[in-house]
Design an enzyme around this catalytic site. Structure first.
Site, PDB file in Angstrom:
ATOM      1  N   LEU A  76       0.894  -1.261   0.183  1.00  0.00           N
ATOM      2  CA  LEU A  76       0.042  -0.009  -0.049  1.00  0.00           C
ATOM      3  C   LEU A  76       0.715   1.282   0.026  1.00  0.00           C
ATOM      4  O   LEU A  76       0.232   2.302   0.277  1.00  0.00           O
ATOM      5  CB  LEU A  76      -0.965   0.071   1.125  1.00  0.00           C
ATOM      6  CG  LEU A  76      -1.891  -1.184   0.991  1.00  0.00           C
ATOM      7  CD1 LEU A  76      -2.883  -1.003   2.318  1.00  0.00           C
ATOM      8  CD2 LEU A  76      -2.731  -1.288  -0.136  1.00  0.00           C
ATOM      9  N   CYS A  77       2.129   1.203  -0.169  1.00  0.00           N
ATOM     10  CA  CYS A  77       3.039   2.219  -0.501  1.00  0.00           C
ATOM     11  C   CYS A  77       2.798   3.176  -1.726  1.00  0.00           C
ATOM     12  O   CYS A  77       3.146   2.415  -2.704  1.00  0.00           O
ATOM     13  CB  CYS A  77       4.377   1.566  -0.127  1.00  0.00           C
ATOM     14  SG  CYS A  77       5.559   2.958   0.255  1.00  0.00           S
ATOM     15  N   HIS A  78       2.783   4.299  -1.639  1.00  0.00           N
ATOM     16  CA  HIS A  78       2.554   5.087  -2.926  1.00  0.00           C
ATOM     17  C   HIS A  78       4.190   5.223  -3.659  1.00  0.00           C
ATOM     18  O   HIS A  78       4.989   5.257  -3.041  1.00  0.00           O
ATOM     19  CB  HIS A  78       2.061   6.703  -2.626  1.00  0.00           C
ATOM     20  CG  HIS A  78       0.905   6.579  -2.191  1.00  0.00           C
ATOM     21  ND1 HIS A  78       0.351   6.115  -0.881  1.00  0.00           N
ATOM     22  CD2 HIS A  78      -0.695   6.865  -2.892  1.00  0.00           C
ATOM     23  CE1 HIS A  78      -0.840   6.611  -0.935  1.00  0.00           C
ATOM     24  NE2 HIS A  78      -1.288   6.679  -2.133  1.00  0.00           N
ATOM     25  N   MET A 114       8.728   4.608   4.916  1.00  0.00           N
ATOM     26  CA  MET A 114       8.907   3.504   4.465  1.00  0.00           C
ATOM     27  C   MET A 114      10.301   3.297   3.521  1.00  0.00           C
ATOM     28  O   MET A 114      10.984   2.239   3.815  1.00  0.00           O
ATOM     29  CB  MET A 114       7.774   3.099   3.665  1.00  0.00           C
ATOM     30  CG  MET A 114       6.478   2.885   4.631  1.00  0.00           C
ATOM     31  SD  MET A 114       6.940   2.009   6.190  1.00  0.00           S
ATOM     32  CE  MET A 114       7.204   0.320   5.578  1.00  0.00           C
ATOM     33  N   GLU A 115      10.473   4.249   2.782  1.00  0.00           N
ATOM     34  CA  GLU A 115      11.591   4.351   2.081  1.00  0.00           C
ATOM     35  C   GLU A 115      12.853   4.268   2.887  1.00  0.00           C
ATOM     36  O   GLU A 115      13.764   3.517   2.375  1.00  0.00           O
ATOM     37  CB  GLU A 115      11.582   5.357   0.773  1.00  0.00           C
ATOM     38  CG  GLU A 115      10.573   5.210  -0.117  1.00  0.00           C
ATOM     39  CD  GLU A 115       9.212   5.687   0.242  1.00  0.00           C
ATOM     40  OE1 GLU A 115       8.224   5.504  -0.639  1.00  0.00           O
ATOM     41  OE2 GLU A 115       8.910   6.154   1.351  1.00  0.00           O
ATOM     42  N   ASP A 129      24.649 -10.736   4.313  1.00  0.00           N
ATOM     43  CA  ASP A 129      24.927 -11.596   3.213  1.00  0.00           C
ATOM     44  C   ASP A 129      26.535 -11.459   3.053  1.00  0.00           C
ATOM     45  O   ASP A 129      27.176 -12.561   2.674  1.00  0.00           O
ATOM     46  CB  ASP A 129      24.259 -11.144   1.843  1.00  0.00           C
ATOM     47  CG  ASP A 129      24.757 -12.041   0.735  1.00  0.00           C
ATOM     48  OD1 ASP A 129      24.528 -12.937   0.768  1.00  0.00           O
ATOM     49  OD2 ASP A 129      24.889 -11.276  -0.168  1.00  0.00           O
TER      50      ASP A 129
END
Length: 160
Positions: A76-78, A114-115, A129
């Site tokens: 739901l992130c734009h 969010m980014e 990793d």
């Protein structure tokens, strides 16, 4: 129901929030993640002597790429126009930690929290990793938002 929970419609189904009427404004967010390892592994990381090479450089690029692709990962992130993404890796060999900091900026209708979180998280996962050949027991910890500036809700900063 949709009055209380912005990402649900009247029937309780998930939806993307309409942001078209919101004004464009400058917004910034900062997120961090910690990678915990032995001091010996942290020393190798700090010196760029891990078997896979310069892990910090690879992690920075991975974090930038991840921030740019956040709407593909978070349903739901734009999709927004990012104006800047910076990822920093600070190694404390004595403590056996690497602090990843992602700072993301935009001039758009919705924020970049969010980014920043995705950028910090993926950079930290990339460090894991890159070091797992030396130390499988390393751990990614505390992926969290540290601050955000701009937008209708104003500025916010985590208490120290």
């Amino acid at each position: 129901m949709s009055d209380d929970l912005t990402h649900l419609d009247e029937a309780g189904r998930a939806r993307m929030v309409h942001v078209g009427a919101k004004p464009v404004s400058a917004r910034t967010a900062v997120a961090t993640a910690v990678v915990r390892m032995t001091p010996q592994t942290a020393q190798l990381l700090a010196e760029g002597r891990l078997p896979k090479g310069d892990a910090a450089a690879v992690a920075r690029v991975a974090g930038i790429m991840a921030a740019k692709r956040t709407p593909e990962l978070i349903p739901l992130c734009h999709p927004i126009r990012l104006s800047s993404v910076a990822v920093d890796v600070e190694v404390d060999a004595g403590a056996g930690t690497a602090l990843v900091t992602a700072t993301v900026g935009t001039e758009d209708r919705t924020g970049v929290e969010m980014e920043a979180l995705v950028g910090a998280g993926v950079a930290a996962f990339t460090l894991y990793d890159m070091i797992k050949g030396v130390e499988r027991g390393a751990a990614v910890e505390h992926v969290r938002l540290e601050s955000k500036q701009g937008g209708s809700r104003g500025d916010w900063s985590r208490e120290p």
